[in-house]
Scaffold this motif. Sequence first.
Motif, PDB file in Angstrom:
ATOM      1  N   PHE A   1       0.790  -1.229   0.000  1.00  0.00           N
ATOM      2  CA  PHE A   1       0.000   0.000   0.000  1.00  0.00           C
ATOM      3  C   PHE A   1       0.827   1.287   0.000  1.00  0.00           C
ATOM      4  CE2 PHE A   1      -3.155  -2.978   1.845  1.00  0.00           C
ATOM      5  CZ  PHE A   1      -4.228  -2.709   1.007  1.00  0.00           C
ATOM      6  N   LEU A   2       2.010   1.264   0.607  1.00  0.00           N
ATOM      7  CA  LEU A   2       2.707   2.511   0.896  1.00  0.00           C
ATOM      8  C   LEU A   2       3.831   2.836  -0.083  1.00  0.00           C
ATOM      9  CD1 LEU A   2       3.025   2.291   4.799  1.00  0.00           C
ATOM     10  CD2 LEU A   2       1.204   3.344   3.437  1.00  0.00           C
ATOM     11  N   SER A   3       4.005   4.115  -0.315  1.00  0.00           N
ATOM     12  CA  SER A   3       5.134   4.616  -1.078  1.00  0.00           C
ATOM     13  C   SER A   3       6.385   4.572  -0.202  1.00  0.00           C
ATOM     14  CB  SER A   3       4.856   6.050  -1.520  1.00  0.00           C
ATOM     15  OG  SER A   3       4.754   6.894  -0.365  1.00  0.00           O
ATOM     16  N   LYS A   4       7.518   4.915  -0.783  1.00  0.00           N
ATOM     17  CA  LYS A   4       8.754   4.971   0.001  1.00  0.00           C
ATOM     18  C   LYS A   4       8.614   5.990   1.126  1.00  0.00           C
ATOM     19  CE  LYS A   4      13.752   5.636  -0.400  1.00  0.00           C
ATOM     20  NZ  LYS A   4      14.874   5.947  -1.325  1.00  0.00           N
ATOM     21  N   PHE A   5       7.977   7.107   0.837  1.00  0.00           N
ATOM     22  CA  PHE A   5       7.722   8.133   1.847  1.00  0.00           C
ATOM     23  C   PHE A   5       6.839   7.578   2.966  1.00  0.00           C
ATOM     24  CE2 PHE A   5       4.752  11.457   3.367  1.00  0.00           C
ATOM     25  CZ  PHE A   5       5.656  12.286   4.004  1.00  0.00           C
ATOM     26  N   GLY A   6       5.811   6.831   2.597  1.00  0.00           N
ATOM     27  CA  GLY A   6       4.898   6.246   3.579  1.00  0.00           C
ATOM     28  C   GLY A   6       5.580   5.208   4.438  1.00  0.00           C
ATOM     29  N   ARG A   7       6.428   4.384   3.831  1.00  0.00           N
ATOM     30  CA  ARG A   7       7.136   3.351   4.598  1.00  0.00           C
ATOM     31  C   ARG A   7       8.107   3.995   5.586  1.00  0.00           C
ATOM     32  NH1 ARG A   7       7.305   1.120  -0.631  1.00  0.00           N
ATOM     33  NH2 ARG A   7       9.541   1.556  -0.870  1.00  0.00           N
ATOM     34  N   ASN A   8       8.726   5.072   5.146  1.00  0.00           N
ATOM     35  CA  ASN A   8       9.611   5.806   6.055  1.00  0.00           C
ATOM     36  C   ASN A   8       8.828   6.395   7.216  1.00  0.00           C
ATOM     37  OD1 ASN A   8      10.953   8.615   6.855  1.00  0.00           O
ATOM     38  ND2 ASN A   8      12.577   7.293   6.089  1.00  0.00           N
ATOM     39  N   LYS A   9       7.626   6.889   6.928  1.00  0.00           N
ATOM     40  CA  LYS A   9       6.802   7.515   7.958  1.00  0.00           C
ATOM     41  C   LYS A   9       6.358   6.517   9.019  1.00  0.00           C
ATOM     42  CE  LYS A   9       2.872  10.626   8.571  1.00  0.00           C
ATOM     43  NZ  LYS A   9       1.873  11.492   7.885  1.00  0.00           N
TER      44      LYS A   9
END
Length: 250
Positions: free
Chosen positions: A61-69
């Motif tokens: 589900f998540l973008s690289k930004f989302g996974r980092n968050k």
Amino acid sequence: MEHELKPFWNKIFKFDWKFGLFLILIICIPRFILVLHANETASYGYIGLIMVISTIAPFLFLSKFGRNKIGIKKPTNYRWLIIAFIIGIVCSILLYFLGETLYGNSYENWYYYIGKSYNIPTEIDQQSKLAMFGVMALTGMTFSPIGEELFFRGIVHSSFANSVGNKRASIIDSSAFAIVHISHFGLIFTNQQWQFLTVPTLIWVLSMFCVSILFYRCRKNSGSILGAILCHSAFNLGMIYCIFYPIIGS
């Protein structure tokens, strides 16, 4: 502007409490049912599948930004990784002593009931027991801590946090974690029938809620989801040790 969700999912969802609730419903309800089924049939294959799905959810589900968050990044405080491991061990041992003091070797003792699902032979030599413990410990320290922490303290927590803040989000993800663990202990299958243990279940759920809060604190203080995973992994190690040795006997 960067988005937590990948472009495809970003057209369907917003990374908020509705998305978090959606994840809880599609993962936790089937998991609850499958664990109950496994307790009745002693067939645990599908539980592993649920953990795999929980693990891949952030990457699906998540973008690289989302996974980092959500904390999939290097820790900012490595000392807290050690602290997290110690916290997990201590909590699992304290929960063992609580169950032993209140309920002894009965099905009302959460570790005793969970230990029955391991199918440890009553007549087993120490070498075989150690080998079995090693396999169970390795499994318990990897599959569920990784899957559950990426799911509960990771993607679910952060989606709720976008709407209600970290403090309330921690209460929500910890509550979901605690309630789903009623399928592991609380609603038990013994003597070919189901039974709900009211008071032991309340103690168990409250305990799971409290350790979940600690898992989140370890994520926060370490700056990485790895802190939560290590705390959870150590908790499982302590629980499995208590099942194999103080409970089953040395």
